[in-house]
Design an enzyme around this catalytic site. Structure first.
Site, PDB file in Angstrom:
ATOM      1  N   ASN A 109       0.826  -1.209   0.000  1.00  0.00           N
ATOM      2  CA  ASN A 109       0.000   0.000   0.000  1.00  0.00           C
ATOM      3  C   ASN A 109       0.862   1.262   0.000  1.00  0.00           C
ATOM      4  O   ASN A 109       1.952   1.274   0.566  1.00  0.00           O
ATOM      5  CB  ASN A 109      -0.988  -0.004   1.171  1.00  0.00           C
ATOM      6  N   GLU A 159      -0.805  -0.976 -12.167  1.00  0.00           N
ATOM      7  CA  GLU A 159      -1.996  -1.800 -12.354  1.00  0.00           C
ATOM      8  C   GLU A 159      -3.203  -0.895 -12.624  1.00  0.00           C
ATOM      9  O   GLU A 159      -3.403   0.092 -11.943  1.00  0.00           O
ATOM     10  CB  GLU A 159      -2.241  -2.647 -11.088  1.00  0.00           C
ATOM     11  N   CYS A 202      -8.072   4.925  -4.273  1.00  0.00           N
ATOM     12  CA  CYS A 202      -7.025   5.477  -5.144  1.00  0.00           C
ATOM     13  C   CYS A 202      -7.271   6.851  -5.763  1.00  0.00           C
ATOM     14  O   CYS A 202      -6.344   7.648  -5.822  1.00  0.00           O
ATOM     15  CB  CYS A 202      -6.710   4.464  -6.237  1.00  0.00           C
ATOM     16  N   ARG A 230     -27.153   7.201  -7.040  1.00  0.00           N
ATOM     17  CA  ARG A 230     -26.428   6.569  -8.151  1.00  0.00           C
ATOM     18  C   ARG A 230     -27.236   6.569  -9.443  1.00  0.00           C
ATOM     19  O   ARG A 230     -26.789   6.000 -10.443  1.00  0.00           O
ATOM     20  CB  ARG A 230     -26.076   5.122  -7.789  1.00  0.00           C
TER      21      ARG A 230
HETATM   22  P1  NAD Z   1      -3.868  -3.253   0.240  1.00  0.00           P
HETATM   23  O1  NAD Z   1      -3.743  -2.387   1.430  1.00  0.00           O
HETATM   24  O2  NAD Z   1      -5.117  -4.019  -0.014  1.00  0.00           O
HETATM   25  O3  NAD Z   1      -2.662  -4.332   0.249  1.00  0.00           O
HETATM   26  C1  NAD Z   1      -1.335  -4.015   0.533  1.00  0.00           C
HETATM   27  C2  NAD Z   1      -0.716  -5.153   1.341  1.00  0.00           C
HETATM   28  O4  NAD Z   1       0.687  -4.935   1.467  1.00  0.00           O
HETATM   29  C3  NAD Z   1      -1.253  -5.289   2.762  1.00  0.00           C
HETATM   30  O5  NAD Z   1      -1.847  -6.566   2.930  1.00  0.00           O
HETATM   31  C4  NAD Z   1      -0.006  -5.103   3.651  1.00  0.00           C
HETATM   32  O6  NAD Z   1      -0.011  -5.937   4.796  1.00  0.00           O
HETATM   33  C5  NAD Z   1       1.097  -5.492   2.699  1.00  0.00           C
HETATM   34  N1  NAD Z   1       2.412  -4.968   3.089  1.00  0.00           N
HETATM   35  C6  NAD Z   1       2.757  -3.677   3.354  1.00  0.00           C
HETATM   36  N2  NAD Z   1       4.062  -3.601   3.644  1.00  0.00           N
HETATM   37  C7  NAD Z   1       4.578  -4.859   3.563  1.00  0.00           C
HETATM   38  C8  NAD Z   1       5.869  -5.408   3.754  1.00  0.00           C
HETATM   39  N3  NAD Z   1       6.925  -4.637   4.070  1.00  0.00           N
HETATM   40  N4  NAD Z   1       6.031  -6.746   3.612  1.00  0.00           N
HETATM   41  C9  NAD Z   1       4.981  -7.537   3.298  1.00  0.00           C
HETATM   42  N5  NAD Z   1       3.721  -7.058   3.082  1.00  0.00           N
HETATM   43  C10 NAD Z   1       3.519  -5.732   3.220  1.00  0.00           C
HETATM   44  O7  NAD Z   1      -3.542  -2.324  -1.014  1.00  0.00           O
HETATM   45  P2  NAD Z   1      -4.065  -2.486  -2.530  1.00  0.00           P
HETATM   46  O8  NAD Z   1      -5.438  -1.946  -2.667  1.00  0.00           O
HETATM   47  O9  NAD Z   1      -3.765  -3.858  -3.009  1.00  0.00           O
HETATM   48  O10 NAD Z   1      -3.102  -1.447  -3.259  1.00  0.00           O
HETATM   49  C11 NAD Z   1      -1.712  -1.708  -3.406  1.00  0.00           C
HETATM   50  C12 NAD Z   1      -1.137  -0.682  -4.364  1.00  0.00           C
HETATM   51  O11 NAD Z   1      -1.746  -0.838  -5.661  1.00  0.00           O
HETATM   52  C13 NAD Z   1      -1.363   0.775  -3.966  1.00  0.00           C
HETATM   53  O12 NAD Z   1      -0.230   1.513  -4.344  1.00  0.00           O
HETATM   54  C14 NAD Z   1      -2.547   1.187  -4.811  1.00  0.00           C
HETATM   55  O13 NAD Z   1      -2.552   2.564  -5.082  1.00  0.00           O
HETATM   56  C15 NAD Z   1      -2.342   0.404  -6.088  1.00  0.00           C
HETATM   57  N6  NAD Z   1      -3.561   0.086  -6.839  1.00  0.00           N
HETATM   58  C16 NAD Z   1      -4.683  -0.332  -6.203  1.00  0.00           C
HETATM   59  C17 NAD Z   1      -5.820  -0.683  -6.938  1.00  0.00           C
HETATM   60  C18 NAD Z   1      -7.080  -1.154  -6.261  1.00  0.00           C
HETATM   61  O14 NAD Z   1      -8.059  -1.352  -6.960  1.00  0.00           O
HETATM   62  N7  NAD Z   1      -7.114  -1.353  -4.958  1.00  0.00           N
HETATM   63  C19 NAD Z   1      -5.780  -0.632  -8.327  1.00  0.00           C
HETATM   64  C20 NAD Z   1      -4.597  -0.205  -8.958  1.00  0.00           C
HETATM   65  C21 NAD Z   1      -3.494   0.142  -8.198  1.00  0.00           C
HETATM   66  C1  UGA Z   2     -10.077   3.066 -10.363  1.00  0.00           C
HETATM   67  C2  UGA Z   2      -9.714   3.019 -11.856  1.00  0.00           C
HETATM   68  O1  UGA Z   2     -10.915   2.852 -12.619  1.00  0.00           O
HETATM   69  C3  UGA Z   2      -8.750   1.869 -12.156  1.00  0.00           C
HETATM   70  O2  UGA Z   2      -8.348   1.914 -13.512  1.00  0.00           O
HETATM   71  C4  UGA Z   2      -7.511   2.010 -11.255  1.00  0.00           C
HETATM   72  O3  UGA Z   2      -6.635   0.922 -11.446  1.00  0.00           O
HETATM   73  C5  UGA Z   2      -7.954   2.037  -9.795  1.00  0.00           C
HETATM   74  O4  UGA Z   2      -8.883   3.154  -9.602  1.00  0.00           O
HETATM   75  C6  UGA Z   2      -6.830   2.272  -8.845  1.00  0.00           C
HETATM   76  O5  UGA Z   2      -5.804   2.814  -9.213  1.00  0.00           O
HETATM   77  O6  UGA Z   2      -7.067   1.920  -7.689  1.00  0.00           O
HETATM   78  P1  UGA Z   2     -11.739   1.737  -8.780  1.00  0.00           P
HETATM   79  O7  UGA Z   2     -11.493   2.877  -7.857  1.00  0.00           O
HETATM   80  O8  UGA Z   2     -11.559   0.360  -8.262  1.00  0.00           O
HETATM   81  O9  UGA Z   2     -10.764   1.856 -10.055  1.00  0.00           O
HETATM   82  O10 UGA Z   2     -13.210   1.804  -9.382  1.00  0.00           O
HETATM   83  P2  UGA Z   2     -13.909   2.781 -10.455  1.00  0.00           P
HETATM   84  O11 UGA Z   2     -14.804   1.962 -11.282  1.00  0.00           O
HETATM   85  O12 UGA Z   2     -12.937   3.627 -11.166  1.00  0.00           O
HETATM   86  O13 UGA Z   2     -14.826   3.687  -9.536  1.00  0.00           O
HETATM   87  C7  UGA Z   2     -14.265   4.642  -8.650  1.00  0.00           C
HETATM   88  C8  UGA Z   2     -15.375   5.472  -8.039  1.00  0.00           C
HETATM   89  O14 UGA Z   2     -15.943   6.340  -9.020  1.00  0.00           O
HETATM   90  C9  UGA Z   2     -16.542   4.637  -7.483  1.00  0.00           C
HETATM   91  O15 UGA Z   2     -16.989   5.208  -6.286  1.00  0.00           O
HETATM   92  C10 UGA Z   2     -17.582   4.759  -8.575  1.00  0.00           C
HETATM   93  O16 UGA Z   2     -18.882   4.597  -8.089  1.00  0.00           O
HETATM   94  C11 UGA Z   2     -17.344   6.186  -9.046  1.00  0.00           C
HETATM   95  N1  UGA Z   2     -17.815   6.442 -10.417  1.00  0.00           N
HETATM   96  C12 UGA Z   2     -17.283   5.761 -11.459  1.00  0.00           C
HETATM   97  C13 UGA Z   2     -18.777   7.427 -10.633  1.00  0.00           C
HETATM   98  O17 UGA Z   2     -19.265   8.072  -9.692  1.00  0.00           O
HETATM   99  N2  UGA Z   2     -19.188   7.678 -11.921  1.00  0.00           N
HETATM  100  C14 UGA Z   2     -18.673   7.006 -12.984  1.00  0.00           C
HETATM  101  O18 UGA Z   2     -19.080   7.302 -14.135  1.00  0.00           O
HETATM  102  C15 UGA Z   2     -17.701   6.022 -12.748  1.00  0.00           C
END
Ligand code: NAD
Ligand code: UGA
Length: 452
Positions: free
Chosen positions: A86, A156, A271, A432
């Site tokens: 994270n 990602e 994010c 929504r």
């Molecule tokens: P998350 O909090 O769900 O998972 C992160 C994990 O990393 C946790 O389980 C934590 O315990 C572990 N961790 C942290 N430090 C560690 C260490 N030193 N050793 C081992 N484990 C460790 O986070 P996430 O939602 O998976 O997001 C991860 C990254 O990906 C972030 O930078 C986020 O911005 C990015 N990202 C998230 C999404 C999404 O949809 N959630 C989409 C695209 C990108």
């Molecule tokens: C978003 C991006 O869509 C991903 O490409 C990216 O990888 C990710 O963030 C990330 O970096 O974490 P996510 O946040 O999981 O994905 O979901 P979205 O579908 O983008 O929705 C985000 C928020 O916007 C939600 O609360 C959704 O309800 C809202 N939304 C989305 C709106 O209010 N209007 C829309 O038209 C679309």
């Protein structure tokens, strides 16, 4: 080939499960310091709810996909190490409230340097500020006993709720690397992993900094579209235009396109806000205050929209909701996920509780204790907040019902039954725009949508 991923969260778990599924010859280990999370990945109750994820994990787990807390062993054994920890917004010191907190990234880099005994490719999967690869390389080269590391950026783009579909058929995979022979070879090796199931023309390779920055910019552009349409929703309410009709009309222009124009109570998720604030911080850091201010307004507009929704409920209910029951349907930040991070529901519940409303929340996937913790804080209590086991229980005797997450089950509720069980006049606020307001009005509701 052996790979591992440090961080078994919403990104690490599903992403690695997909690689393991598509590349049975690659051994994939997903490691995390959180033993409870790892135990859940090894159980029938996965820590992440995503449609289709159970099936992918079931097929690969134990074959070539392993979840473990043995971080050191996984690092030593792997050729490629993904880092998916994270990167939350910093809450202290310089850059507090804006900059990304990179302590987990740095700690992983130090562990890799300390433990590795052979050269590795390190892949940044986490979303990080542009130039983070330089920090990682610095830490590695200062501590790594002369071993050679290549650092790649491979952000990602999956969205929660559609993660499996996004991973299976991504619009693109982005890989950034150094423009050196070693960098190019590392990029090719990672391209080879994705090329098992993704057409080559969808795999984009760039320099490191373009890749790192593109991730922040992609999220900023997506969020900007939502704030743009939400700003127009307020004007629609003032003028009698209908925001969905406006979105449809402008989205037909192929230069604008129809996606991400759904007006709502506000975007949530871990994010969008975090990444825009990070972008804002970077712009300020690089001496670009006008650019920073431009992007910061995307977040400001979103905050305003969340408060505007709650304020509209209060105003419509004759300017007082004190001791009135209000049902909040949906708590996750979007449908098909159990994730509540930055959910608009948190803000809406807090605003209503501040007006002394009795708030009854129902969500099909979010546990009751999570909802209470999100709204009230770890040790907070408020007898006015209750959690219902069904939508029908939540609305019983309520003065108003507010739909905050677009769960499919809300579209098929028996609204006549709901209306009958509520205090009259009964109000419905569709945050929504998933329901037909005309039909609800026929049932007897005073019904309002966003921008309607
Ligand atoms: P998350 O909090 O769900 O998972 C992160 C994990 O990393 C946790 O389980 C934590 O315990 C572990 N961790 C942290 N430090 C560690 C260490 N030193 N050793 C081992 N484990 C460790 O986070 P996430 O939602 O998976 O997001 C991860 C990254 O990906 C972030 O930078 C986020 O911005 C990015 N990202 C998230 C999404 C999404 O949809 N959630 C989409 C695209 C990108
Ligand atoms: C978003 C991006 O869509 C991903 O490409 C990216 O990888 C990710 O963030 C990330 O970096 O974490 P996510 O946040 O999981 O994905 O979901 P979205 O579908 O983008 O929705 C985000 C928020 O916007 C939600 O609360 C959704 O309800 C809202 N939304 C989305 C709106 O209010 N209007 C829309 O038209 C679309």
């Amino acid at each position: 080939m052996k790979i591992c991923c440090i961080g078994a969260g919403y990104v690490g778990g599903p992403t690695m499960a997909m690689i393991a599924l598509k590349a049975p010859d690659i051994e994939v280990r997903v490691v995390d310091m959180n033993a409870t999370r790892i135990a859940a990945w090894n159980s029938d109750q996965l820590p992440v709810y995503e449609p289709g994820l159970d099936e992918v994990v079931r097929q690969a787990r134990g074959r070539n996909l392993f979840f473990t807390t043995e971080v050191h062993e996984a690092i030593r054994a792997s050729d490629i190490i993904f880092v998916a920890v994270n990167t939350p917004t910093k809450t202290y010191g310089v850059g507090s409230g804006r900059a990304a907190d990179l302590r987990f990234i740095e700690s992983v880099a130090r562990t890799i340097a300390e433990v590795a005994t052979t050269p590795k490719i390190i892949v940044e999967k986490s979303t990080i500020p542009v130039k983070t690869a330089e920090t990682i390389k610095d830490i590695l080269s200062a501590n790594a006993k002369g071993l050679k590391f290549e650092v790649l950026s491979n952000p990602e783009f999956l969205a929660e709720g559609t993660a499996i579909a996004d991973l299976e058929k991504p619009d693109r995979v982005l890989i950034g690397g150094e423009r050196t022979p070693g960098g190019a070879a590392a990029v090719e090796k990672l391209v080879g992993v994705y090329a098992r199931w993704i057409p080559r023309d969808r795999i984009i390779t760039t320099n490191l900094w373009s890749s790192e920055l593109s991730k922040l910019v992609a999220n900023a552009f997506l969020a900007q579209r939502i704030s743009s349409i939400n700003s127009i929703s307020a004007l629609c309410e003032a003028t009698g235009a209908d925001v969905d009709e406006v979105a449809h009309a402008i989205g037909k222009d192929s230069r604008i396109g129809p996606k991400f124009l759904k007006a709502s109570v506000g975007f949530g998720g871990s994010c969008f806000q975090k990444d825009i604030l990070n972008l804002v911080y970077l712009c300020e850091h690089f001496g670009l205050p006008e650019v920073a201010a431009y992007w910061e307004n995307v977040v400001k507009m979103n905050d305003w929209q969340k408060h505007r929704f709650a304020a509209r409920i209060v105003r419509t209910l004759f300017n007082t909701v004190a001791e009135k029951k209000i049902a909040v349907l949906g708590f996750a930040f979007k449908k098909d996920t159990n994730d509540t991070r930055e959910s608009a529901a948190i803000s809406v519940c807090r605003d209503l509780l501040a007006e002394h409303a009795k708030v009854s929340v129902y969500d099909p996937k979010v546990p009751a204790d999570e909802i209470k913790r999100d709204v009230l804080g770890a040790n907070g209590t408020d007898a006015r907040l209750s959690i219902a086991a069904s939508a029908y229980e939540a609305v019983e005797g309520a003065h108003a019902v507010a739909i905050v997450t677009e769960w499919d089950e809300f579209k098929t509720l028996d609204f006549q039954r709901i209306y009958n069980s509520m205090t009259k006049p009964a109000f419905l606020f569709d945050g929504r725009n998933i329901l037909d307001l005309a039909k609800l009005t026929e049932v007897g509701f005073r019904a309002y949508g966003i921008g309607k």
